[in-house]
Design a protein around this motif. Structure first.
Motif, PDB file in Angstrom:
ATOM      1  N   ILE A   1       1.650   0.832  12.964  1.00 44.55           N
ATOM      2  CA  ILE A   1       0.729   1.873  12.489  1.00 44.55           C
ATOM      3  C   ILE A   1       0.988   3.104  13.344  1.00 44.55           C
TER       4      ILE A   1
ATOM      5  N   SER B   1       2.879   2.299   8.510  1.00 43.61           N
ATOM      6  CA  SER B   1       1.744   2.976   7.867  1.00 43.61           C
ATOM      7  C   SER B   1       1.401   4.183   8.735  1.00 43.61           C
TER       8      SER B   1
ATOM      9  N   PHE C   1      -6.065  -1.367   8.072  1.00 38.59           N
ATOM     10  CA  PHE C   1      -4.622  -1.563   8.272  1.00 38.59           C
ATOM     11  C   PHE C   1      -4.407  -2.429   9.508  1.00 38.59           C
TER      12      PHE C   1
END
Ligand SMILES: Cc1cc2nc3c(=O)[nH]c(=O)nc-3n(C[C@H](O)[C@H](O)[C@H](O)COP(=O)(O)OP(=O)(O)OC[C@H]3O[C@@H](n4cnc5c(N)ncnc54)[C@H](O)[C@@H]3O)c2cc1C
Length: 378
Positions: A4, A27, A187
């Motif tokens: 992330i 992400s 996430f």
């Protein structure tokens, strides 16, 4: 590997691209629009002259990536290696430039010294009172509006998920992974890269890592368009910060300028930096020393941007000192535009391979904790 990336400025978008290129599942979470933080406000200077010497290996890595950017990203991000000239008006400035040039040579940066006659012949209209100048012929500028969206789009094409307008609610470490809950969903990933710019110290603090960082905004302005005559980016060697101005002329003809004005302080909530019109006249006097003809030209806009300045003016890059899987790249202290592609590439290398060929030790977050530990021993 899942990563992330938190914060979609130049650092986050470049990291997302290079991570995806190395096969990571990425992400990228940005709470506004990609590139809308300090990056879009930048002057766009791709300059190595005057950098802290320990930054030069990263700056060289970055410059070569700027040179490949159009091909790599599939669009013109307006990198132009026009050269970077720094004018000198007094003996102190000359001594500083020569000392820096000598110190930087072993680090792979060659500066040319120009005489007044060479300045006038090669760059007419610049610094008529200058006694010398340094020239770094391979540096230049890029377009701050284009670069972060270009990296994010290229990352998306490689499979990265780009999430914009996502308010981050919580960031937690659960077992061996990170869980980030946002207004656009939750996430999870084994690695978290903190590229939150001026807000990066807040993220680090959540993991017990204090970084002395102030949010400030350099003051910028731009003139009406004029015939395009000034090729290089122009700056100055001076010990007097009231004269520390810089300028460049974009291909459309406008002259963008900055420096020589105290940076405005910025409240991180909401993080909007506003130029102070009271600082403009003194700033323009400093710019006019570099380019006297600017006195005849209308200024059409001024602006600022929220940038994170670390106490020692070096960025925070590398592994977290407290939390496995957490990495930082924030606090670029007013000079991250040049470093962006290199910083993204270096972070991707570090995260995916566990090592980085470019030395990053001087930027480690541990440097502040080493200082506090030594102080507490005294
Ligand atoms: C006016 C100005 C002029 C400059 N000129 C130059 C120059 O000429 N040359 C040079 O080399 N450098 C220059 N700089 C510095 C350079 O622009 C910055 O160092 C660089 O853009 C920093 O990029 P970044 O990605 O770290 O930060 P940013 O671009 O600020 O990106 C950080 C992003 O993180 C997001 N974010 C923050 N918190 C969260 C959260 N919790 N969740 C999700 N997202 C979050 C923000 O919305 C932001 O978009 C200048 C800076 C300014 C302000």
């Amino acid at each position: 590997m899942d990563v992330i990336v938190l914060g979609g400025g130049l650092m986050g978008s470049a990291s997302a691209y290079f991570l995806a290129r190395r096969g990571a599942r990425v992400s990228l979470i940005e709470r506004n629009l990609v590139g809308s933080g300090a990056t879009v406000a930048s002057f766009g200077n791709i300059r190595r002259t005057g950098r802290h010497l320990a930054q030069l290996p990263l700056a060289h890595r970055s410059l070569s990536l700027w040179g490949e950017a159009d091909k790599m990203l599939g669009r013109d991000v307006e990198f132009r290696a026009t050269g970077h000239i720094r004018l000198i008006f007094d003996e102190d400035g000359l001594a500083d430039m020569r000392a820096y040039a000598e110190a930087a040579r072993p680090w792979g940066l060659e500066l040319e010294e120009l005489t007044p006659r060479e300045i006038r012949a090669r760059f007419p209209g610049l610094g008529p009172d200058a006694i010398a100048a340094s020239l770094s012929p391979y540096d230049g500028s890029g377009n701050p509006r284009l670069i972060a969206p270009a990296f994010a789009e290229a990352a998306r094409k490689l499979g990265a998920e780009i999430i914009e307008d996502a308010e981050v609610e919580t960031i937690r470490r659960t077992g061996s992974s990170f869980l980030v809950t946002t207004s656009k969903g939750t996430f999870a990933a084994e690695c978290l890269l903190n590229t939150a710019g001026a807000w990066g110290a807040r993220i680090a603090a959540q993991f017990g890592e204090a970084v002395p960082l102030d949010a400030r905004g350099p003051q910028m302005g731009v003139t009406e368009p004029l015939p395009h005559r000034i090729l290089p980016v122009v700056g100055i060697w001076t010990r007097d910060k009231n004269y520390g101005a810089y300028l460049r002329q974009v291909e459309r003809g406008n002259i963008v300028f900055g420096g020589a004005a105290e940076r405005v302080s910025v409240d991180l909530d909401p993080g909007h930096a506003a130029a102070d019109p009271m600082r403009l006249p003194a700033q323009l006097r400093a710019v006019a020393r570099l380019l006297p003809s600017i006195a005849q030209v209308a200024i059409i806009r001024t602006w600022s941007g929220c940038e994170g300045y670390v106490r020692d003016m070096l960025p925070v890059m590398g592994r977290s000192g407290t939390t496995p899987g957490l990495f930082h790249a924030f606090g670029f202290s007013g000079h991250g535009f040049q470093l962006g592609p290199g910083a993204g590439d270096a972070m991707a290398e570090l995260i995916t391979t566990g090592r980085c060929e470019t030395p990053l030790d001087d930027f480690s977050i541990d440097r502040f904790h080493r200082v506090s530990a030594n102080q507490s021993k005294k």
